[in-house]
Design a protein around this motif. Structure first.
Motif, PDB file in Angstrom:
ATOM      1  N   VAL A 107      37.561   9.435 -42.079  1.00 30.05           N
ATOM      2  CA  VAL A 107      36.862  10.541 -41.498  1.00 30.05           C
ATOM      3  C   VAL A 107      35.853   9.992 -40.733  1.00 30.05           C
ATOM      4  O   VAL A 107      35.152  10.935 -39.970  1.00 30.05           O
ATOM      5  N   CYS A 108      35.614   8.596 -40.495  1.00 31.87           N
ATOM      6  CA  CYS A 108      34.665   8.366 -39.477  1.00 31.87           C
ATOM      7  C   CYS A 108      34.898   8.551 -38.225  1.00 31.87           C
ATOM      8  O   CYS A 108      34.367   8.817 -37.365  1.00 31.87           O
ATOM      9  N   ILE A 132      24.490  10.434 -36.964  1.00 28.28           N
ATOM     10  CA  ILE A 132      25.959  10.196 -37.033  1.00 28.28           C
ATOM     11  C   ILE A 132      26.414  10.067 -38.403  1.00 28.28           C
ATOM     12  O   ILE A 132      27.446  10.459 -38.841  1.00 28.28           O
ATOM     13  N   LEU A 133      25.322   9.273 -39.100  1.00 26.45           N
ATOM     14  CA  LEU A 133      25.490   9.046 -40.594  1.00 26.45           C
ATOM     15  C   LEU A 133      25.631  10.187 -41.373  1.00 26.45           C
ATOM     16  O   LEU A 133      26.615  10.407 -42.314  1.00 26.45           O
ATOM     17  N   PHE A 134      24.974  11.124 -41.059  1.00 28.81           N
ATOM     18  CA  PHE A 134      24.864  12.748 -41.760  1.00 28.81           C
ATOM     19  C   PHE A 134      26.281  13.372 -41.512  1.00 28.81           C
ATOM     20  O   PHE A 134      26.822  13.869 -42.500  1.00 28.81           O
ATOM     21  N   ILE A 135      26.557  13.184 -40.379  1.00 31.23           N
ATOM     22  CA  ILE A 135      28.111  13.911 -39.953  1.00 31.23           C
ATOM     23  C   ILE A 135      29.035  13.256 -40.690  1.00 31.23           C
ATOM     24  O   ILE A 135      29.941  13.910 -41.173  1.00 31.23           O
ATOM     25  N   ILE A 136      29.007  11.851 -40.728  1.00 26.74           N
ATOM     26  CA  ILE A 136      30.064  11.303 -41.450  1.00 26.74           C
ATOM     27  C   ILE A 136      30.065  11.649 -43.177  1.00 26.74           C
ATOM     28  O   ILE A 136      31.137  11.621 -43.595  1.00 26.74           O
ATOM     29  N   PRO A 173      22.991  12.645 -49.720  1.00 24.14           N
ATOM     30  CA  PRO A 173      22.986  12.876 -48.209  1.00 24.14           C
ATOM     31  C   PRO A 173      22.602  14.363 -47.793  1.00 24.14           C
ATOM     32  O   PRO A 173      21.900  14.665 -46.907  1.00 24.14           O
ATOM     33  N   ILE A 174      22.915  15.379 -48.429  1.00 20.02           N
ATOM     34  CA  ILE A 174      22.698  16.599 -47.938  1.00 20.02           C
ATOM     35  C   ILE A 174      21.407  17.092 -48.191  1.00 20.02           C
ATOM     36  O   ILE A 174      20.920  17.676 -47.741  1.00 20.02           O
ATOM     37  N   GLY A 175      20.642  16.352 -49.217  1.00 19.77           N
ATOM     38  CA  GLY A 175      19.378  16.679 -49.265  1.00 19.77           C
ATOM     39  C   GLY A 175      18.456  15.876 -48.459  1.00 19.77           C
ATOM     40  O   GLY A 175      17.331  15.840 -47.889  1.00 19.77           O
ATOM     41  N   LEU A 176      18.868  14.403 -48.293  1.00 22.02           N
ATOM     42  CA  LEU A 176      18.102  13.325 -47.628  1.00 22.02           C
ATOM     43  C   LEU A 176      17.864  13.247 -46.160  1.00 22.02           C
ATOM     44  O   LEU A 176      16.888  13.390 -45.596  1.00 22.02           O
TER      45      LEU A 176
END
Length: 207
Positions: free
Chosen positions: A14-15, A49-53, A130-133
């Motif tokens: 998915v990256c 981009i890390l959040f999107i990944i 990650p959804i909160g961070l």
């Protein structure tokens, strides 16, 4: 080990679409920021981009139909809100904490069950950190309540969708996912407290 390897392969897969989405929308974001006399930092862009990944990874891990690689018991899946062991007969009772009870029972069965249970429990927490961070780092005005609402909404959508793709659905997963999002926000608070200048670098800066 096989499951962990499969998850890693899915995340790597998915990256590519995540990076494509990031690059496609970058020109529009830069233009909008310039109009507001703001600019993005390299630190922010990497985190974005890390959040999107992370989002793509969550969707890949949770919404990939199990029948593609294994046998399934039915077209509409199982509603794992209340399960009568050992027959695994699904019961449509909206009773929370039932899967937690199953986790506790599994801990004392064997070392294999113990490891799998820990992975399931902490995995459901960790996957939503990650959804909160990341939103707390990237956007102003973040609160634990907003993190909880976003985590709850996303997890509820996923659990609902899983029912129609022959995957297990559990209200306890929603609880764990929401708690994971809140944990992500708490991690942000810890980072901000000890490294305020570092966290400031994730926000848009004035030109």
């Amino acid at each position: 080990m096989t499951t962990l390897k499969m998850y890693c392969i899915e995340i790597m897969a998915v990256c590519i679409p995540a990076i494509i989405v990031f690059l496609c929308f970058k020109p529009y974001r830069m233009k909008a920021l310039a109009a507001m006399k703001l600019k993005s930092t390299r630190q922010r862009e990497i985190t974005l981009i890390l959040f999107i990944i992370a989002i793509f990874g969550i969707l890949a891990l949770t919404l990939w139909p199990t029948y593609i690689w294994e046998d399934s018991t039915g077209m509409w899946g199982h509603l794992r809100i209340l399960i009568e062991r050992p027959t695994w007969k699904a019961n449509l009772s909206l009773v929370p904490f039932t899967v937690f009870k199953d986790y506790i029972e599994d801990l004392f069965k064997s070392p294999v069950f113990f490891i799998v249970t820990l992975i399931n429990f902490f995995g459901n927490l960790a996957i939503f950190i990650p959804i909160g961070l990341f939103p707390a780092l990237l956007f102003r005005g973040a609160t634990w309540k907003r993190s909880a609402i976003v985590g709850l909404g996303m997890s509820t959508f996923i659990e609902f969708a899983q029912y129609f793709i022959m995957r297990n659905t559990a209200i306890d997963d929603i609880i764990l996912n929401t708690a994971g999002a809140v944990c992500g926000y708490l991690i942000y608070l810890i980072i901000k407290k000890h490294f305020p200048k570092f966290t400031a670098g994730f926000l848009c800066q004035e030109e």
